[in-house]
Each structure stands twice: as structure tokens, then as C-alpha cells.
Design a protein around this motif. Structure first.
Motif, PDB file in Angstrom:
ATOM      1  N   GLN A   1       0.865  -1.184   0.000  1.00  0.00           N
ATOM      2  CA  GLN A   1       0.000   0.000   0.000  1.00  0.00           C
ATOM      3  C   GLN A   1       0.897   1.227   0.000  1.00  0.00           C
ATOM      4  OE1 GLN A   1      -2.945   0.431   3.168  1.00  0.00           O
ATOM      5  NE2 GLN A   1      -2.882   2.655   2.899  1.00  0.00           N
ATOM      6  N   VAL A   2       0.717   2.100  -0.997  1.00  0.00           N
ATOM      7  CA  VAL A   2       1.624   3.245  -1.109  1.00  0.00           C
ATOM      8  C   VAL A   2       0.977   4.565  -0.706  1.00  0.00           C
ATOM      9  CG1 VAL A   2       3.033   2.139  -2.873  1.00  0.00           C
ATOM     10  CG2 VAL A   2       1.094   3.522  -3.578  1.00  0.00           C
ATOM     11  N   SER A   3      -0.350   4.641  -0.738  1.00  0.00           N
ATOM     12  CA  SER A   3      -0.983   5.906  -0.360  1.00  0.00           C
ATOM     13  C   SER A   3      -2.483   5.710  -0.226  1.00  0.00           C
ATOM     14  CB  SER A   3      -0.712   6.993  -1.408  1.00  0.00           C
ATOM     15  OG  SER A   3      -1.348   6.669  -2.632  1.00  0.00           O
ATOM     16  N   PHE A   4      -3.141   6.745   0.247  1.00  0.00           N
ATOM     17  CA  PHE A   4      -4.594   6.811   0.222  1.00  0.00           C
ATOM     18  C   PHE A   4      -5.017   7.625  -0.996  1.00  0.00           C
ATOM     19  CE2 PHE A   4      -3.845   5.837   4.672  1.00  0.00           C
ATOM     20  CZ  PHE A   4      -4.857   4.923   4.948  1.00  0.00           C
ATOM     21  N   VAL A   5      -6.234   7.384  -1.460  1.00  0.00           N
ATOM     22  CA  VAL A   5      -6.787   8.129  -2.591  1.00  0.00           C
ATOM     23  C   VAL A   5      -8.130   8.711  -2.148  1.00  0.00           C
ATOM     24  CG1 VAL A   5      -7.423   8.065  -5.031  1.00  0.00           C
ATOM     25  CG2 VAL A   5      -5.670   6.498  -4.165  1.00  0.00           C
ATOM     26  N   PRO A   6      -8.098   9.810  -1.389  1.00  0.00           N
ATOM     27  CA  PRO A   6      -9.348  10.402  -0.910  1.00  0.00           C
ATOM     28  C   PRO A   6     -10.125  11.050  -2.045  1.00  0.00           C
ATOM     29  CG  PRO A   6      -7.512  11.834  -0.390  1.00  0.00           C
ATOM     30  CD  PRO A   6      -6.915  10.580  -0.962  1.00  0.00           C
ATOM     31  N   ARG A   7     -11.438  11.018  -1.910  1.00  0.00           N
ATOM     32  CA  ARG A   7     -12.308  11.699  -2.864  1.00  0.00           C
ATOM     33  C   ARG A   7     -12.850  12.981  -2.236  1.00  0.00           C
ATOM     34  NH1 ARG A   7     -16.246   6.815  -3.819  1.00  0.00           N
ATOM     35  NH2 ARG A   7     -15.637   6.558  -1.632  1.00  0.00           N
ATOM     36  N   VAL A   8     -13.227  13.912  -3.082  1.00  0.00           N
ATOM     37  CA  VAL A   8     -13.800  15.173  -2.608  1.00  0.00           C
ATOM     38  C   VAL A   8     -15.146  15.391  -3.279  1.00  0.00           C
ATOM     39  CG1 VAL A   8     -11.577  16.234  -2.130  1.00  0.00           C
ATOM     40  CG2 VAL A   8     -12.597  16.526  -4.381  1.00  0.00           C
ATOM     41  N   LEU A   9     -16.052  15.947  -2.508  1.00  0.00           N
ATOM     42  CA  LEU A   9     -17.360  16.314  -3.045  1.00  0.00           C
ATOM     43  C   LEU A   9     -17.226  17.692  -3.678  1.00  0.00           C
ATOM     44  CD1 LEU A   9     -20.130  14.825  -2.911  1.00  0.00           C
ATOM     45  CD2 LEU A   9     -20.748  16.413  -1.077  1.00  0.00           C
ATOM     46  N   CYS A  10     -17.614  17.824  -4.939  1.00  0.00           N
ATOM     47  CA  CYS A  10     -17.396  19.092  -5.631  1.00  0.00           C
ATOM     48  C   CYS A  10     -18.471  19.340  -6.679  1.00  0.00           C
ATOM     49  CB  CYS A  10     -16.013  19.119  -6.287  1.00  0.00           C
ATOM     50  SG  CYS A  10     -15.700  17.752  -7.420  1.00  0.00           S
ATOM     51  N   ALA A  11     -18.582  20.587  -7.059  1.00  0.00           N
ATOM     52  CA  ALA A  11     -19.546  21.005  -8.077  1.00  0.00           C
ATOM     53  C   ALA A  11     -19.107  22.353  -8.623  1.00  0.00           C
ATOM     54  CB  ALA A  11     -20.953  21.104  -7.490  1.00  0.00           C
ATOM     55  N   SER A  12     -19.700  22.763  -9.729  1.00  0.00           N
ATOM     56  CA  SER A  12     -19.360  24.066 -10.298  1.00  0.00           C
ATOM     57  C   SER A  12     -20.030  25.191  -9.522  1.00  0.00           C
ATOM     58  CB  SER A  12     -19.798  24.128 -11.765  1.00  0.00           C
ATOM     59  OG  SER A  12     -21.217  24.179 -11.847  1.00  0.00           O
ATOM     60  N   LYS A  13     -19.452  26.362  -9.608  1.00  0.00           N
ATOM     61  CA  LYS A  13     -20.036  27.534  -8.952  1.00  0.00           C
ATOM     62  C   LYS A  13     -21.425  27.814  -9.496  1.00  0.00           C
ATOM     63  CE  LYS A  13     -18.981  32.378  -7.885  1.00  0.00           C
ATOM     64  NZ  LYS A  13     -17.997  33.473  -8.071  1.00  0.00           N
ATOM     65  N   ASP A  14     -21.608  27.620 -10.803  1.00  0.00           N
ATOM     66  CA  ASP A  14     -22.917  27.841 -11.415  1.00  0.00           C
ATOM     67  C   ASP A  14     -23.963  26.900 -10.827  1.00  0.00           C
ATOM     68  OD1 ASP A  14     -24.803  28.789 -13.579  1.00  0.00           O
ATOM     69  OD2 ASP A  14     -24.629  26.675 -14.162  1.00  0.00           O
ATOM     70  N   TYR A  15     -23.625  25.638 -10.710  1.00  0.00           N
ATOM     71  CA  TYR A  15     -24.590  24.679 -10.152  1.00  0.00           C
ATOM     72  C   TYR A  15     -24.945  25.056  -8.718  1.00  0.00           C
ATOM     73  CZ  TYR A  15     -26.660  20.459  -8.263  1.00  0.00           C
ATOM     74  OH  TYR A  15     -27.530  19.591  -7.648  1.00  0.00           O
ATOM     75  N   LEU A  16     -23.950  25.367  -7.908  1.00  0.00           N
ATOM     76  CA  LEU A  16     -24.201  25.680  -6.505  1.00  0.00           C
ATOM     77  C   LEU A  16     -24.992  26.970  -6.326  1.00  0.00           C
ATOM     78  CD1 LEU A  16     -20.704  24.715  -5.029  1.00  0.00           C
ATOM     79  CD2 LEU A  16     -22.835  23.418  -4.864  1.00  0.00           C
ATOM     80  N   SER A  17     -24.876  27.889  -7.291  1.00  0.00           N
ATOM     81  CA  SER A  17     -25.591  29.167  -7.178  1.00  0.00           C
ATOM     82  C   SER A  17     -27.090  29.034  -7.421  1.00  0.00           C
ATOM     83  CB  SER A  17     -24.997  30.179  -8.167  1.00  0.00           C
ATOM     84  OG  SER A  17     -25.319  29.813  -9.503  1.00  0.00           O
ATOM     85  N   ARG A  18     -27.506  27.956  -8.054  1.00  0.00           N
ATOM     86  CA  ARG A  18     -28.928  27.804  -8.393  1.00  0.00           C
ATOM     87  C   ARG A  18     -29.594  26.613  -7.705  1.00  0.00           C
ATOM     88  NH1 ARG A  18     -28.457  23.901 -12.557  1.00  0.00           N
ATOM     89  NH2 ARG A  18     -26.427  23.960 -13.638  1.00  0.00           N
ATOM     90  N   THR A  19     -28.949  26.090  -6.678  1.00  0.00           N
ATOM     91  CA  THR A  19     -29.497  24.938  -5.965  1.00  0.00           C
ATOM     92  C   THR A  19     -29.419  25.177  -4.461  1.00  0.00           C
ATOM     93  OG1 THR A  19     -27.330  23.846  -6.038  1.00  0.00           O
ATOM     94  CG2 THR A  19     -28.908  23.280  -7.786  1.00  0.00           C
ATOM     95  N   PRO A  20     -30.173  24.398  -3.676  1.00  0.00           N
ATOM     96  CA  PRO A  20     -30.116  24.567  -2.214  1.00  0.00           C
ATOM     97  C   PRO A  20     -28.713  24.344  -1.664  1.00  0.00           C
ATOM     98  CG  PRO A  20     -32.015  23.242  -2.855  1.00  0.00           C
ATOM     99  CD  PRO A  20     -31.196  23.418  -4.088  1.00  0.00           C
ATOM    100  N   LYS A  21     -28.408  25.003  -0.559  1.00  0.00           N
ATOM    101  CA  LYS A  21     -27.092  24.888   0.054  1.00  0.00           C
ATOM    102  C   LYS A  21     -26.828  23.467   0.530  1.00  0.00           C
ATOM    103  CE  LYS A  21     -26.310  29.623   1.674  1.00  0.00           C
ATOM    104  NZ  LYS A  21     -26.031  30.468   2.862  1.00  0.00           N
ATOM    105  N   ILE A  22     -25.566  23.099   0.484  1.00  0.00           N
ATOM    106  CA  ILE A  22     -25.143  21.801   0.995  1.00  0.00           C
ATOM    107  C   ILE A  22     -24.267  22.052   2.216  1.00  0.00           C
ATOM    108  CG2 ILE A  22     -23.896  19.670   0.486  1.00  0.00           C
ATOM    109  CD1 ILE A  22     -24.454  20.148  -2.456  1.00  0.00           C
TER     110      ILE A  22
END
Length: 219
Positions: free
Chosen positions: A80-101
Motif C-alpha cells: 500500500q503506497v498511499s490513500f486516494v481520498p475523494r472530494v465532493l465538488c460542483a461548479s459555482k454555477d450549479y451551486l448558485s442555483r441549488t439549495p445549500k449543501i
């Protein structure tokens, strides 16, 4: 042994065959090829990019890179050489027109871009201040390629849960926004595997050590 390998590095010849998943090939391995060539000019690399699980004993390959939570193949030599973490992400445009997370529970109400493969789950295991839980997102797109999901997220199609290593540039430029109040509760791991051999060729020893360090430094 290490000093001996370094001293003989320019004299060692041959081909090392690598099997690498796309997220590691493009954003980790590729950028270290030039450095490897400079250090070991007589060793050639043969790289197959594949997101399917290859059999280390039956495939025509020297080193397999595998991203997984755990390994079931007990016959292989592994590291095992490392971890591969994932991140939750989205575009600024998408986040501007949807409910807050703000919590992992809020994710359920959003359009989700989900990685799909026989080894992956369509649910996301997320952690926030309130705790951690498995979330069954509202899937609007499935794809077996993380780069397709990244492009879709940049275009505003929804939120994606992607390996950090492939979105670092987009997070820096603002093409994607990291929802950093929510974390990956169970990151994948990156393993190197090879078939057990009594006499491992020096060229394979060199490539194993070099790319194990490269992956450790990058992911």
C-alpha cells in the motif's frame, strides 16, 4: 541492495510493463515519466491504462496499480503506497442555483454524478460535523470514467464525488468548488501488486520503488 541498484541504474536494461488505472496514469504516472527516463535511460516502460481489475498472476504485466478499499488476492506481493481520498465538488454555477449543501444529508436532494463499476458502490460514505453515514444520492448520470464525471461537473450537471488527485487543478482555478465541510469517510487506497517471484529483475525493482514513491508524494 539500494546502493547497488543506484550504481548500476544506467546499465540496467529491459522493459517494465505497468497496468495502471486512468486516474493514476494521467495525473500521477505520466508526469513522472521524464524523471524516470533521466534516471534510468536504458529501461523502457510499457503502460496499459485500464480501470478493470487485472489478474496479477495471469496477465502479461510486471506491476499492477490498483485503487481499492482492500485486496482479496493473497497470492500477490503487495504494497500500500498511499490513500486516494475523494472530494465532493460542483461548479459555482450549479451551486448558485441549488439549495445549500451543509451536511451529508443535504446531498440527497441534489443531482449526483456517480462513478459506476463492478467494484464500486452507487452510495457515498460521507462524514461531516454531525457524524458519518452512507448516502444514496439522486443519480442523474452514471459513468465508468472519472474524467467524464469531472467534465460533467464543470459544466454544471450536478455534484460529483471524485478522487482529489484528478480535480486539484480545477479546485485551484475555481472551475470546481470543494464542499469541504463534507469529507470522504472511507478513502480508497492505492496498492502496487506483482506476482511472487524468487528472482525479481532489477528493472522491476527499480520501477516499483520509483513509482511507489511518486504515488506517495502525489496522492
Amino acid at each position: 541492495m539500494k546502493d547497488k541498484l543506484c550504481a548500476d541504474s544506467k546499465a540496467i536494461t529491459g522493459v517494465v510493463r505497468l497496468n495502471v488505472p486512468s486516474i493514476i496514469a494521467q495525473d500521477v504516472i505520466a508526469e513522472h515519466i521524464s524523471e524516470f527516463q533521466m534516471k534510468y535511460p536504458s529501461i523502457k516502460l510499457d503502460i496499459v491504462v485500464s480501470d478493470s481489475f487485472s489478474d496479477v498472476l495471469n496477465e502479461d504485466v510486471d506491476i499492477i496499480f490498483r485503487v481499492s478499499r482492500a485486496l482479496e488476492d493473497s497470492t500477490a506481493v503487495t504494497q500500500q503506497v498511499s490513500f486516494v481520498p475523494r472530494v465532493l465538488c460542483a461548479s459555482k454555477d450549479y451551486l448558485s442555483r441549488t439549495p445549500k449543501i451543509e451536511t451529508s444529508h443535504d446531498v440527497k436532494g441534489h443531482k449526483a454524478l456517480v462513478f459506476d463499476s463492478p467494484q464500486s458502490s452507487s452510495e457515498w460514505f460521507l462524514r461531516c460535523r454531525e457524524g458519518q453515514e452512507w448516502i444514496a444520492p439522486n443519480v442523474v448520470l452514471r459513468a465508468n470514467n472519472s474524467f467524464v464525471l469531472k467534465r460533467a461537473a464543470i459544466s454544471g450537471a450536478g455534484i460529483a464525488f471524485l478522487p482529489k488527485v484528478i480535480v486539484e487543478s480545477e479546485l485551484r482555478t475555481g472551475q470546481l468548488i470543494h464542499l469541504d465541510q463534507i469529507e470522504d469517510a472511507d478513502p480508497f487506497k492505492l496498492f502496487l501488486l506483482r506476482a511472487p517471484r524468487k528472482h525479481l529483475p532489477k528493472r522491476v525493482q527499480i520501477a516499483w520503488r520509483f513509482f511507489a514513491q511518486a504515488c506517495k508524494d502525489k496522492t
